[in-house]
Design a protein around this motif. Sequence first.
Motif, PDB file in Angstrom:
ATOM      1  N   ALA A 109       0.827  -1.206   0.000  1.00  0.00           N
ATOM      2  CA  ALA A 109       0.000   0.000   0.000  1.00  0.00           C
ATOM      3  C   ALA A 109       0.860   1.254   0.000  1.00  0.00           C
ATOM      4  O   ALA A 109       0.533   2.252  -0.664  1.00  0.00           O
ATOM      5  N   ALA A 110       1.989   1.229   0.743  1.00  0.00           N
ATOM      6  CA  ALA A 110       2.872   2.392   0.778  1.00  0.00           C
ATOM      7  C   ALA A 110       3.486   2.654  -0.596  1.00  0.00           C
ATOM      8  O   ALA A 110       3.571   3.804  -1.047  1.00  0.00           O
ATOM      9  N   ARG A 111       3.906   1.588  -1.277  1.00  0.00           N
ATOM     10  CA  ARG A 111       4.469   1.760  -2.613  1.00  0.00           C
ATOM     11  C   ARG A 111       3.417   2.289  -3.580  1.00  0.00           C
ATOM     12  O   ARG A 111       3.721   3.103  -4.470  1.00  0.00           O
ATOM     13  N   GLN A 112       2.175   1.816  -3.416  1.00  0.00           N
ATOM     14  CA  GLN A 112       1.109   2.318  -4.276  1.00  0.00           C
ATOM     15  C   GLN A 112       0.860   3.805  -4.027  1.00  0.00           C
ATOM     16  O   GLN A 112       0.640   4.578  -4.966  1.00  0.00           O
ATOM     17  N   ARG A 113       0.925   4.212  -2.748  1.00  0.00           N
ATOM     18  CA  ARG A 113       0.749   5.635  -2.440  1.00  0.00           C
ATOM     19  C   ARG A 113       1.885   6.465  -3.032  1.00  0.00           C
ATOM     20  O   ARG A 113       1.662   7.596  -3.505  1.00  0.00           O
ATOM     21  N   VAL A 114       3.103   5.901  -3.031  1.00  0.00           N
ATOM     22  CA  VAL A 114       4.226   6.609  -3.631  1.00  0.00           C
ATOM     23  C   VAL A 114       3.991   6.813  -5.124  1.00  0.00           C
ATOM     24  O   VAL A 114       4.186   7.912  -5.665  1.00  0.00           O
ATOM     25  N   ARG A 115       3.559   5.758  -5.809  1.00  0.00           N
ATOM     26  CA  ARG A 115       3.300   5.880  -7.244  1.00  0.00           C
ATOM     27  C   ARG A 115       2.188   6.904  -7.526  1.00  0.00           C
ATOM     28  O   ARG A 115       2.289   7.706  -8.453  1.00  0.00           O
ATOM     29  N   GLU A 116       1.124   6.853  -6.716  1.00  0.00           N
ATOM     30  CA  GLU A 116       0.031   7.792  -6.931  1.00  0.00           C
ATOM     31  C   GLU A 116       0.476   9.235  -6.689  1.00  0.00           C
ATOM     32  O   GLU A 116       0.082  10.143  -7.430  1.00  0.00           O
ATOM     33  N   LYS A 117       1.313   9.437  -5.672  1.00  0.00           N
ATOM     34  CA  LYS A 117       1.789  10.803  -5.418  1.00  0.00           C
ATOM     35  C   LYS A 117       2.703  11.283  -6.542  1.00  0.00           C
ATOM     36  O   LYS A 117       2.703  12.460  -6.912  1.00  0.00           O
ATOM     37  N   ILE A 118       3.502  10.366  -7.086  1.00  0.00           N
ATOM     38  CA  ILE A 118       4.343  10.751  -8.223  1.00  0.00           C
ATOM     39  C   ILE A 118       3.472  11.203  -9.386  1.00  0.00           C
ATOM     40  O   ILE A 118       3.746  12.224 -10.042  1.00  0.00           O
ATOM     41  N   GLU A 119       2.421  10.444  -9.659  1.00  0.00           N
ATOM     42  CA  GLU A 119       1.527  10.824 -10.752  1.00  0.00           C
ATOM     43  C   GLU A 119       0.856  12.160 -10.485  1.00  0.00           C
ATOM     44  O   GLU A 119       0.694  12.991 -11.392  1.00  0.00           O
ATOM     45  N   ARG A 120       0.451  12.411  -9.235  1.00  0.00           N
ATOM     46  CA  ARG A 120      -0.169  13.694  -8.913  1.00  0.00           C
ATOM     47  C   ARG A 120       0.823  14.841  -9.058  1.00  0.00           C
ATOM     48  O   ARG A 120       0.482  15.921  -9.565  1.00  0.00           O
ATOM     49  N   ASP A 121       2.079  14.592  -8.617  1.00  0.00           N
ATOM     50  CA  ASP A 121       3.092  15.632  -8.761  1.00  0.00           C
ATOM     51  C   ASP A 121       3.341  15.949 -10.228  1.00  0.00           C
ATOM     52  O   ASP A 121       3.497  17.122 -10.614  1.00  0.00           O
ATOM     53  N   LYS A 122       3.377  14.919 -11.060  1.00  0.00           N
ATOM     54  CA  LYS A 122       3.580  15.148 -12.495  1.00  0.00           C
ATOM     55  C   LYS A 122       2.430  15.979 -13.076  1.00  0.00           C
ATOM     56  O   LYS A 122       2.649  16.920 -13.862  1.00  0.00           O
ATOM     57  N   ALA A 123       1.197  15.604 -12.669  1.00  0.00           N
ATOM     58  CA  ALA A 123       0.044  16.346 -13.178  1.00  0.00           C
ATOM     59  C   ALA A 123       0.063  17.794 -12.708  1.00  0.00           C
ATOM     60  O   ALA A 123      -0.247  18.736 -13.467  1.00  0.00           O
ATOM     61  N   GLU A 124       0.444  18.023 -11.446  1.00  0.00           N
ATOM     62  CA  GLU A 124       0.487  19.389 -10.933  1.00  0.00           C
ATOM     63  C   GLU A 124       1.565  20.210 -11.634  1.00  0.00           C
ATOM     64  O   GLU A 124       1.358  21.386 -11.951  1.00  0.00           O
ATOM     65  N   ARG A 125       2.742  19.608 -11.872  1.00  0.00           N
ATOM     66  CA  ARG A 125       3.799  20.338 -12.564  1.00  0.00           C
ATOM     67  C   ARG A 125       3.393  20.644 -14.008  1.00  0.00           C
ATOM     68  O   ARG A 125       3.695  21.722 -14.537  1.00  0.00           O
ATOM     69  N   ALA A 126       2.717  19.671 -14.652  1.00  0.00           N
ATOM     70  CA  ALA A 126       2.266  19.914 -16.021  1.00  0.00           C
ATOM     71  C   ALA A 126       1.261  21.063 -16.059  1.00  0.00           C
ATOM     72  O   ALA A 126       1.286  21.919 -16.963  1.00  0.00           O
ATOM     73  N   LYS A 127       0.371  21.108 -15.074  1.00  0.00           N
ATOM     74  CA  LYS A 127      -0.607  22.183 -15.029  1.00  0.00           C
ATOM     75  C   LYS A 127       0.046  23.524 -14.717  1.00  0.00           C
ATOM     76  O   LYS A 127      -0.325  24.566 -15.250  1.00  0.00           O
ATOM     77  N   GLN A 183      14.065   1.434 -13.542  1.00  0.00           N
ATOM     78  CA  GLN A 183      13.359   2.375 -14.406  1.00  0.00           C
ATOM     79  C   GLN A 183      12.471   3.351 -13.632  1.00  0.00           C
ATOM     80  O   GLN A 183      11.787   4.171 -14.239  1.00  0.00           O
ATOM     81  N   GLU A 184      12.444   3.241 -12.298  1.00  0.00           N
ATOM     82  CA  GLU A 184      11.663   4.207 -11.521  1.00  0.00           C
ATOM     83  C   GLU A 184      12.341   5.574 -11.555  1.00  0.00           C
ATOM     84  O   GLU A 184      13.568   5.678 -11.657  1.00  0.00           O
ATOM     85  N   GLN A 185      11.540   6.601 -11.416  1.00  0.00           N
ATOM     86  CA  GLN A 185      12.072   7.951 -11.458  1.00  0.00           C
ATOM     87  C   GLN A 185      12.675   8.335 -10.111  1.00  0.00           C
ATOM     88  O   GLN A 185      12.330   7.775  -9.066  1.00  0.00           O
ATOM     89  N   LEU A 186      13.580   9.303 -10.149  1.00  0.00           N
ATOM     90  CA  LEU A 186      14.213   9.781  -8.919  1.00  0.00           C
ATOM     91  C   LEU A 186      13.185  10.388  -7.969  1.00  0.00           C
ATOM     92  O   LEU A 186      13.386  10.426  -6.753  1.00  0.00           O
ATOM     93  N   ALA A 187      12.050  10.831  -8.506  1.00  0.00           N
ATOM     94  CA  ALA A 187      11.001  11.386  -7.644  1.00  0.00           C
ATOM     95  C   ALA A 187      10.469  10.343  -6.677  1.00  0.00           C
ATOM     96  O   ALA A 187      10.001  10.681  -5.584  1.00  0.00           O
ATOM     97  N   ALA A 188      10.512   9.070  -7.053  1.00  0.00           N
ATOM     98  CA  ALA A 188      10.068   8.012  -6.140  1.00  0.00           C
ATOM     99  C   ALA A 188      10.956   7.946  -4.912  1.00  0.00           C
ATOM    100  O   ALA A 188      10.489   7.719  -3.789  1.00  0.00           O
ATOM    101  N   VAL A 189      12.265   8.162  -5.101  1.00  0.00           N
ATOM    102  CA  VAL A 189      13.188   8.163  -3.951  1.00  0.00           C
ATOM    103  C   VAL A 189      12.908   9.355  -3.049  1.00  0.00           C
ATOM    104  O   VAL A 189      12.856   9.238  -1.822  1.00  0.00           O
ATOM    105  N   ASP A 223      15.730  16.412 -13.079  1.00  0.00           N
ATOM    106  CA  ASP A 223      16.286  15.089 -12.802  1.00  0.00           C
ATOM    107  C   ASP A 223      15.274  14.190 -12.122  1.00  0.00           C
ATOM    108  O   ASP A 223      15.387  12.960 -12.192  1.00  0.00           O
ATOM    109  N   MET A 224      14.293  14.774 -11.414  1.00  0.00           N
ATOM    110  CA  MET A 224      13.315  13.960 -10.709  1.00  0.00           C
ATOM    111  C   MET A 224      12.477  13.118 -11.668  1.00  0.00           C
ATOM    112  O   MET A 224      11.906  12.096 -11.272  1.00  0.00           O
ATOM    113  N   GLU A 225      12.380  13.523 -12.931  1.00  0.00           N
ATOM    114  CA  GLU A 225      11.602  12.775 -13.908  1.00  0.00           C
ATOM    115  C   GLU A 225      12.429  11.732 -14.650  1.00  0.00           C
ATOM    116  O   GLU A 225      11.901  10.976 -15.457  1.00  0.00           O
TER     117      GLU A 225
END
Length: 247
Positions: A109-127, A183-189, A223-225
Amino acid sequence: MAELTALESLIEMGFARGRPGPEGPRAAAGESRPVLSEEERQEQTRRMMELVAQKQREREEREERESLERERQRRRQGQELTAARQRLQEDDMRRAAEERRREKAEELAARQRVREKIERDKAERAKKYGGNVGPQPSLPVTEPGPVPSSPSQEPPTKREYDQCRIQVRLPDGTSLTQTFQAQEQLAAVRLYVELHRGAEAGGAQDPVQLLSGFPRRAFSEADMERPLQELGLVPSAVLIVAKKCPS
């Protein structure tokens, strides 16, 4: 023992009745006692001894029965104790298995939350920056020219890793260690560090910046991407956490 003592007393009384009593006032008063013959005394003695032997046998049989009953009770208690210990061990094993399953589910569940937060961060930066942050474009691959088939000129095969082990050193001197996909992004770390580092004074947590140990390098938002493999952090690397300076 009390029964045997009473029987011995009866035997003594029987012998006493067979002996003639001393002359005295009672004899003068005309009191008479039955006098037993020698055969009668012997017969009385034999019956008394048989009675004593019977009582002794009964006592021995009763003690043997009691001893057997105590042994059966001791074995029954031992079996009950063994069964209770086995039940306790089974309960401990069941609780340990449930705890392992719970920890594994929490980790997933923690790893899933990390992935979801990465996706949200990407969406927020894109916006925020008015563009789509997608995967990095792949560079064109130039076809190599023909190489002479000489064994001495063949380059060594480079090993490919699909996972990397990252150790993160925190400002307070502690460290975190976790395995990520290559292949995970540095943002996951960075997100993993933000989720697992301790709360600072005041309950707030400042944003962090990741630095490489040697050579010293500060990773940027771009670099986070990028994948960990592309950043040269595979198969293992040590990163340093520093507080991010406000822009």
